[in-house]
Write an enzyme that holds these catalytic residues in place. Structure first.
Site, PDB file in Angstrom:
ATOM      1  N   TRP A  21       0.881  -1.249   0.087  1.00  0.00           N
ATOM      2  CA  TRP A  21       0.029  -0.010   0.022  1.00  0.00           C
ATOM      3  C   TRP A  21       0.748   1.230   0.009  1.00  0.00           C
ATOM      4  CZ3 TRP A  21      -3.485   1.466   4.732  1.00  0.00           C
ATOM      5  CH2 TRP A  21      -4.427   2.720   4.414  1.00  0.00           C
ATOM      6  N   ASP A  51       1.505  -8.085  -1.711  1.00  0.00           N
ATOM      7  CA  ASP A  51      -0.012  -7.976  -1.775  1.00  0.00           C
ATOM      8  C   ASP A  51      -0.034  -6.696  -2.116  1.00  0.00           C
ATOM      9  OD1 ASP A  51      -2.659  -8.604  -0.573  1.00  0.00           O
ATOM     10  OD2 ASP A  51      -2.427  -6.397   0.055  1.00  0.00           O
ATOM     11  N   TYR A  56      -4.102   1.303  -5.056  1.00  0.00           N
ATOM     12  CA  TYR A  56      -2.909   1.713  -4.502  1.00  0.00           C
ATOM     13  C   TYR A  56      -2.102   2.611  -5.472  1.00  0.00           C
ATOM     14  CZ  TYR A  56      -3.618  -1.733  -0.722  1.00  0.00           C
ATOM     15  OH  TYR A  56      -4.042  -2.504   0.364  1.00  0.00           O
ATOM     16  N   HIS A 123     -12.006  -6.022  -2.412  1.00  0.00           N
ATOM     17  CA  HIS A 123     -11.336  -5.135  -1.503  1.00  0.00           C
ATOM     18  C   HIS A 123     -12.180  -4.453  -0.701  1.00  0.00           C
ATOM     19  CE1 HIS A 123      -7.989  -2.070  -1.632  1.00  0.00           C
ATOM     20  NE2 HIS A 123      -8.147  -2.267  -0.268  1.00  0.00           N
ATOM     21  N   SER A 154     -10.670  -9.539   1.286  1.00  0.00           N
ATOM     22  CA  SER A 154     -10.219  -8.676   1.969  1.00  0.00           C
ATOM     23  C   SER A 154     -11.222  -8.028   2.949  1.00  0.00           C
ATOM     24  CB  SER A 154      -9.272  -7.831   1.549  1.00  0.00           C
ATOM     25  OG  SER A 154      -8.611  -6.849   2.635  1.00  0.00           O
TER      26      SER A 154
END
Length: 329
Positions: A21, A51, A56, A123, A154
Protein backbone atom coordinates in the site's frame (compact mmCIF):
# COMPACT_ATOMS: atom_id res chain seq x y z
CA UNK A 1 12.25 -18.36 6.40
CA UNK A 2 9.67 -21.11 6.39
CA UNK A 3 6.70 -21.30 4.07
CA UNK A 4 3.06 -22.04 4.82
CA UNK A 5 0.37 -23.36 2.49
CA UNK A 6 -2.12 -20.71 1.38
CA UNK A 7 -5.41 -22.52 1.84
CA UNK A 8 -6.30 -24.65 -1.17
CA UNK A 9 -4.72 -22.31 -3.73
CA UNK A 10 -1.74 -24.57 -4.30
CA UNK A 11 0.64 -21.77 -3.34
CA UNK A 12 3.23 -22.10 -0.60
CA UNK A 13 4.28 -18.65 0.57
CA UNK A 14 6.76 -17.20 3.02
CA UNK A 15 5.52 -16.53 6.54
CA UNK A 16 6.41 -12.86 6.10
CA UNK A 17 5.34 -11.18 2.88
CA UNK A 18 5.34 -7.55 1.79
CA UNK A 19 2.34 -5.25 1.82
CA UNK A 20 2.67 -2.56 -0.84
CA UNK A 21 0.00 0.00 0.00
CA UNK A 22 2.70 2.46 1.00
CA UNK A 23 4.54 2.23 -2.32
CA UNK A 24 1.36 3.38 -4.02
CA UNK A 25 -0.29 6.08 -1.92
CA UNK A 26 -1.56 7.33 1.45
CA UNK A 27 1.74 7.11 3.35
CA UNK A 28 3.37 10.38 2.35
CA UNK A 29 5.48 10.87 -0.76
CA UNK A 30 7.11 7.73 -2.15
CA UNK A 31 8.59 7.88 -5.64
CA UNK A 32 8.58 4.98 -8.09
CA UNK A 33 12.23 4.06 -7.57
CA UNK A 34 11.78 3.92 -3.80
CA UNK A 35 8.81 1.64 -4.32
CA UNK A 36 10.65 -0.64 -6.71
CA UNK A 37 13.66 -0.79 -4.40
CA UNK A 38 11.40 -1.90 -1.55
CA UNK A 39 10.18 -4.78 -3.71
CA UNK A 40 13.73 -5.71 -4.68
CA UNK A 41 14.80 -5.69 -1.04
CA UNK A 42 11.90 -7.96 -0.13
CA UNK A 43 12.79 -10.46 -2.84
CA UNK A 44 16.46 -10.39 -1.85
CA UNK A 45 15.45 -11.07 1.76
CA UNK A 46 13.58 -14.20 0.67
CA UNK A 47 10.00 -12.91 0.49
CA UNK A 48 7.92 -14.58 -2.21
CA UNK A 49 4.46 -13.14 -1.43
CA UNK A 50 3.49 -9.59 -2.40
CA UNK A 51 0.12 -7.96 -1.68
CA UNK A 52 -1.17 -4.97 -3.61
CA UNK A 53 -4.39 -3.41 -4.96
CA UNK A 54 -5.54 -1.61 -8.07
CA UNK A 55 -6.23 1.58 -6.10
CA UNK A 56 -2.82 1.86 -4.45
CA UNK A 57 -1.64 4.94 -6.28
CA UNK A 58 -4.22 4.28 -9.04
CA UNK A 59 -2.21 1.24 -10.16
CA UNK A 60 1.23 2.60 -9.25
CA UNK A 61 1.92 -0.18 -6.75
CA UNK A 62 0.92 -2.90 -9.23
CA UNK A 63 3.06 -1.37 -11.97
CA UNK A 64 6.11 -1.13 -9.71
CA UNK A 65 5.74 -4.78 -8.75
CA UNK A 66 5.35 -5.78 -12.38
CA UNK A 67 8.48 -3.83 -13.35
CA UNK A 68 10.64 -5.56 -10.72
CA UNK A 69 9.30 -9.04 -11.47
CA UNK A 70 9.92 -8.44 -15.17
CA UNK A 71 13.48 -7.22 -14.67
CA UNK A 72 14.23 -10.31 -12.59
CA UNK A 73 12.17 -12.75 -14.65
CA UNK A 74 10.57 -13.74 -11.34
CA UNK A 75 6.88 -14.07 -12.19
CA UNK A 76 6.97 -17.83 -11.62
CA UNK A 77 8.81 -17.49 -8.30
CA UNK A 78 6.59 -14.93 -6.57
CA UNK A 79 2.89 -15.03 -5.68
CA UNK A 80 1.18 -11.66 -6.15
CA UNK A 81 -2.19 -10.98 -4.55
CA UNK A 82 -4.10 -7.93 -5.72
CA UNK A 83 -7.52 -6.52 -4.92
CA UNK A 84 -10.45 -5.03 -6.79
CA UNK A 85 -13.62 -3.11 -6.05
CA UNK A 86 -12.57 0.15 -4.49
CA UNK A 87 -12.43 1.83 -7.89
CA UNK A 88 -16.22 1.85 -7.85
CA UNK A 89 -17.71 5.32 -7.52
CA UNK A 90 -20.07 5.21 -5.79
CA UNK A 91 -18.72 2.25 -3.81
CA UNK A 92 -21.97 0.32 -3.55
CA UNK A 93 -22.85 -3.41 -3.44
CA UNK A 94 -24.54 -3.40 -6.85
CA UNK A 95 -21.24 -2.44 -8.46
CA UNK A 96 -19.70 -5.78 -7.53
CA UNK A 97 -20.91 -7.43 -10.72
CA UNK A 98 -19.23 -9.42 -13.48
CA UNK A 99 -18.84 -6.49 -15.86
CA UNK A 100 -17.04 -4.26 -13.37
CA UNK A 101 -14.91 -7.00 -11.82
CA UNK A 102 -13.78 -8.18 -15.25
CA UNK A 103 -12.83 -4.62 -16.16
CA UNK A 104 -10.84 -4.21 -12.94
CA UNK A 105 -9.15 -7.58 -13.38
CA UNK A 106 -8.08 -6.80 -16.93
CA UNK A 107 -6.58 -3.50 -15.79
CA UNK A 108 -4.63 -5.23 -13.02
CA UNK A 109 -3.39 -7.88 -15.43
CA UNK A 110 -2.06 -5.11 -17.64
CA UNK A 111 -0.48 -3.23 -14.72
CA UNK A 112 1.29 -6.34 -13.47
CA UNK A 113 2.15 -7.64 -16.92
CA UNK A 114 0.56 -11.06 -16.48
CA UNK A 115 -1.99 -13.16 -18.32
CA UNK A 116 -3.70 -14.33 -15.13
CA UNK A 117 -3.77 -12.93 -11.59
CA UNK A 118 -2.34 -15.31 -8.99
CA UNK A 119 -4.87 -14.23 -6.39
CA UNK A 120 -7.69 -11.70 -6.68
CA UNK A 121 -9.33 -10.38 -3.51
CA UNK A 122 -12.48 -8.32 -3.18
CA UNK A 123 -11.23 -5.11 -1.59
CA UNK A 124 -13.18 -4.57 1.63
CA UNK A 125 -16.57 -4.32 -0.06
CA UNK A 126 -19.75 -3.27 1.77
CA UNK A 127 -21.06 -6.00 4.05
CA UNK A 128 -24.06 -6.58 1.78
CA UNK A 129 -21.76 -7.93 -0.95
CA UNK A 130 -21.16 -11.06 1.12
CA UNK A 131 -24.88 -11.75 0.85
CA UNK A 132 -24.86 -11.48 -2.96
CA UNK A 133 -24.22 -14.92 -4.48
CA UNK A 134 -24.05 -13.33 -7.91
CA UNK A 135 -20.80 -11.56 -6.95
CA UNK A 136 -19.15 -14.87 -6.15
CA UNK A 137 -20.61 -16.41 -9.29
CA UNK A 138 -18.81 -13.65 -11.20
CA UNK A 139 -15.55 -14.55 -9.47
CA UNK A 140 -16.06 -18.18 -10.44
CA UNK A 141 -16.54 -17.11 -14.03
CA UNK A 142 -13.38 -14.99 -13.99
CA UNK A 143 -11.43 -17.98 -12.72
CA UNK A 144 -12.98 -20.27 -15.34
CA UNK A 145 -12.03 -17.78 -18.08
CA UNK A 146 -8.36 -17.92 -17.07
CA UNK A 147 -8.15 -14.32 -15.91
CA UNK A 148 -7.76 -15.32 -12.25
CA UNK A 149 -6.05 -18.39 -10.77
CA UNK A 150 -7.64 -18.10 -7.31
CA UNK A 151 -9.79 -15.64 -5.40
CA UNK A 152 -10.51 -14.54 -1.87
CA UNK A 153 -11.69 -11.53 0.09
CA UNK A 154 -10.18 -8.72 2.11
CA UNK A 155 -12.55 -7.95 4.96
CA UNK A 156 -13.07 -5.36 7.66
CA UNK A 157 -15.25 -7.42 10.00
CA UNK A 158 -15.17 -10.94 11.43
CA UNK A 159 -18.79 -11.33 10.29
CA UNK A 160 -17.75 -10.70 6.69
CA UNK A 161 -14.98 -13.28 6.82
CA UNK A 162 -17.27 -15.92 8.28
CA UNK A 163 -19.91 -15.26 5.63
CA UNK A 164 -17.34 -15.28 2.80
CA UNK A 165 -16.13 -18.73 3.81
CA UNK A 166 -19.57 -20.13 3.05
CA UNK A 167 -18.80 -19.70 -0.66
CA UNK A 168 -16.75 -22.72 -1.74
CA UNK A 169 -14.64 -20.70 -4.19
CA UNK A 170 -13.24 -18.40 -1.50
CA UNK A 171 -9.75 -19.69 -0.72
CA UNK A 172 -8.29 -16.81 1.31
CA UNK A 173 -9.35 -14.20 3.85
CA UNK A 174 -7.30 -11.06 4.44
CA UNK A 175 -7.92 -9.13 7.65
CA UNK A 176 -6.47 -6.90 10.34
CA UNK A 177 -4.93 -8.93 13.16
CA UNK A 178 -2.34 -7.91 15.75
CA UNK A 179 -2.06 -7.52 19.54
CA UNK A 180 -4.50 -4.58 19.24
CA UNK A 181 -7.05 -6.52 17.13
CA UNK A 182 -7.40 -9.98 18.65
CA UNK A 183 -11.00 -10.95 17.92
CA UNK A 184 -10.24 -12.98 14.74
CA UNK A 185 -8.28 -15.49 16.85
CA UNK A 186 -11.53 -16.86 18.18
CA UNK A 187 -14.20 -18.22 15.86
CA UNK A 188 -12.86 -16.95 12.54
CA UNK A 189 -9.47 -18.65 12.84
CA UNK A 190 -11.15 -21.86 13.95
CA UNK A 191 -13.43 -21.84 10.92
CA UNK A 192 -10.58 -20.97 8.54
CA UNK A 193 -8.60 -23.97 9.72
CA UNK A 194 -11.63 -26.23 9.54
CA UNK A 195 -12.37 -25.15 5.97
CA UNK A 196 -8.70 -24.92 4.91
CA UNK A 197 -8.95 -21.22 4.05
CA UNK A 198 -5.71 -19.23 3.97
CA UNK A 199 -5.35 -16.23 6.30
CA UNK A 200 -3.41 -13.14 5.18
CA UNK A 201 -2.76 -10.65 7.98
CA UNK A 202 -2.60 -6.96 7.12
CA UNK A 203 -1.93 -3.91 9.35
CA UNK A 204 0.18 -6.15 11.61
CA UNK A 205 2.06 -3.23 13.15
CA UNK A 206 -1.01 -1.01 13.63
CA UNK A 207 0.21 1.61 11.14
CA UNK A 208 3.51 1.87 12.98
CA UNK A 209 2.21 2.02 16.55
CA UNK A 210 3.50 -1.48 17.23
CA UNK A 211 6.98 -0.61 16.05
CA UNK A 212 7.39 1.40 19.23
CA UNK A 213 8.91 4.30 17.30
CA UNK A 214 5.87 6.61 17.31
CA UNK A 215 5.26 8.93 20.23
CA UNK A 216 2.91 11.77 21.12
CA UNK A 217 5.07 14.29 19.28
CA UNK A 218 5.24 12.35 16.01
CA UNK A 219 3.89 14.31 13.05
CA UNK A 220 2.69 12.73 9.83
CA UNK A 221 2.64 14.24 6.32
CA UNK A 222 -0.59 15.81 5.14
CA UNK A 223 -1.06 13.01 2.56
CA UNK A 224 -0.47 10.23 5.13
CA UNK A 225 -3.65 8.43 6.27
CA UNK A 226 -2.32 8.50 9.85
CA UNK A 227 -2.93 12.22 9.64
CA UNK A 228 -6.19 12.48 7.69
CA UNK A 229 -8.06 9.26 8.55
CA UNK A 230 -7.85 9.05 12.33
CA UNK A 231 -11.62 9.33 12.63
CA UNK A 232 -12.38 7.35 9.47
CA UNK A 233 -12.87 10.42 7.31
CA UNK A 234 -11.61 8.74 4.11
CA UNK A 235 -12.12 5.00 4.67
CA UNK A 236 -12.67 2.51 7.49
CA UNK A 237 -10.87 3.79 10.56
CA UNK A 238 -9.78 0.23 11.35
CA UNK A 239 -7.09 0.62 8.68
CA UNK A 240 -5.47 3.47 10.62
CA UNK A 241 -3.72 2.49 13.87
CA UNK A 242 -5.90 -0.66 13.70
CA UNK A 243 -8.84 1.51 14.80
CA UNK A 244 -7.36 2.23 18.23
CA UNK A 245 -7.56 5.90 19.31
CA UNK A 246 -4.04 7.31 19.03
CA UNK A 247 -3.53 8.16 22.70
CA UNK A 248 -4.95 4.83 23.89
CA UNK A 249 -2.67 3.05 21.44
CA UNK A 250 0.38 4.83 22.79
CA UNK A 251 -0.59 3.88 26.34
CA UNK A 252 -0.93 0.25 25.24
CA UNK A 253 2.48 0.36 23.55
CA UNK A 254 4.01 1.62 26.79
CA UNK A 255 2.42 -1.32 28.60
CA UNK A 256 3.84 -3.76 26.04
CA UNK A 257 7.42 -2.47 26.18
CA UNK A 258 8.46 -4.47 29.28
CA UNK A 259 7.32 -7.69 27.57
CA UNK A 260 9.70 -7.33 24.60
CA UNK A 261 12.96 -9.30 25.01
CA UNK A 262 16.22 -7.43 24.49
CA UNK A 263 16.92 -9.66 21.51
CA UNK A 264 13.84 -8.42 19.62
CA UNK A 265 12.46 -5.13 18.43
CA UNK A 266 8.83 -4.41 19.26
CA UNK A 267 7.97 -4.92 15.58
CA UNK A 268 9.62 -8.34 15.62
CA UNK A 269 7.88 -9.23 18.88
CA UNK A 270 4.55 -8.32 17.28
CA UNK A 271 5.19 -10.31 14.10
CA UNK A 272 6.38 -13.30 16.14
CA UNK A 273 3.15 -13.07 18.18
CA UNK A 274 1.03 -13.10 15.01
CA UNK A 275 2.90 -16.03 13.48
CA UNK A 276 2.31 -18.13 16.59
CA UNK A 277 -1.29 -18.60 15.42
CA UNK A 278 -1.27 -21.61 13.11
CA UNK A 279 -4.34 -20.42 11.21
CA UNK A 280 -2.22 -17.52 9.87
CA UNK A 281 -0.59 -18.23 6.52
CA UNK A 282 1.37 -15.04 6.00
CA UNK A 283 1.71 -11.56 7.48
CA UNK A 284 2.28 -8.56 5.19
CA UNK A 285 3.95 -5.60 6.91
CA UNK A 286 4.63 -2.74 4.53
CA UNK A 287 7.72 -0.56 4.44
CA UNK A 288 9.97 1.30 2.04
CA UNK A 289 12.95 1.02 4.42
CA UNK A 290 15.32 -1.80 3.41
CA UNK A 291 16.41 -2.14 7.03
CA UNK A 292 12.83 -2.51 8.26
CA UNK A 293 11.97 -5.05 5.55
CA UNK A 294 15.00 -7.16 6.47
CA UNK A 295 14.31 -7.05 10.21
CA UNK A 296 10.66 -7.94 9.59
CA UNK A 297 11.79 -11.01 7.66
CA UNK A 298 14.19 -11.92 10.47
CA UNK A 299 11.26 -12.08 12.91
CA UNK A 300 10.12 -15.32 11.29
CA UNK A 301 13.24 -17.12 12.53
CA UNK A 302 13.11 -15.85 16.11
CA UNK A 303 12.07 -18.18 18.95
CA UNK A 304 8.33 -18.51 19.66
CA UNK A 305 6.88 -16.46 22.49
CA UNK A 306 6.08 -18.17 25.77
CA UNK A 307 2.61 -18.87 27.10
CA UNK A 308 3.25 -16.25 29.78
CA UNK A 309 4.12 -13.62 27.17
CA UNK A 310 0.93 -14.43 25.27
CA UNK A 311 -1.09 -14.08 28.46
CA UNK A 312 0.47 -10.71 29.20
CA UNK A 313 -0.24 -9.44 25.66
CA UNK A 314 -3.86 -10.45 26.17
CA UNK A 315 -3.91 -8.57 29.47
CA UNK A 316 -2.65 -5.39 27.77
CA UNK A 317 -5.37 -5.81 25.14
CA UNK A 318 -8.03 -6.21 27.83
CA UNK A 319 -6.79 -3.23 29.83
CA UNK A 320 -6.19 -0.68 27.07
CA UNK A 321 -7.68 -1.72 23.73
CA UNK A 322 -10.60 -4.15 23.87
CA UNK A 323 -13.28 -1.56 24.62
CA UNK A 324 -12.36 0.44 21.51
CA UNK A 325 -12.22 -2.35 18.92
CA UNK A 326 -13.46 -5.76 19.94
CA UNK A 327 -17.15 -5.57 19.04
CA UNK A 328 -16.66 -3.02 16.26
CA UNK A 329 -14.85 -5.32 13.86
Amino acid sequence: MEQRTLGTTGYSVTEVGLGTWNIGSDWGDVNDEEGREAVRTALDAGIDFLDTADVYGDGKSERNIGTVLDERDAFDDVTVATKAGRRLDPHEPAGYNHENLERFVDRSRENLGVDSLDLLQLHCPPTQVYYQPETFDALDELRASGRVDAYGVSVEKVEEGLKAMEYPGVETIQLVFNPFRQRPADLLFHEAKRRDVGIIVRVPLASGLLTGTIDRDTEFPENDHRNYNREGEAFDVGETFAGVPFEAGLDAVDALRPLVPETMSMAQFTLRWILSFDAVTTVIPGSTSPEHIETNVAAADLPPLSADQHQQVTQVYDDYVREHVHQRW
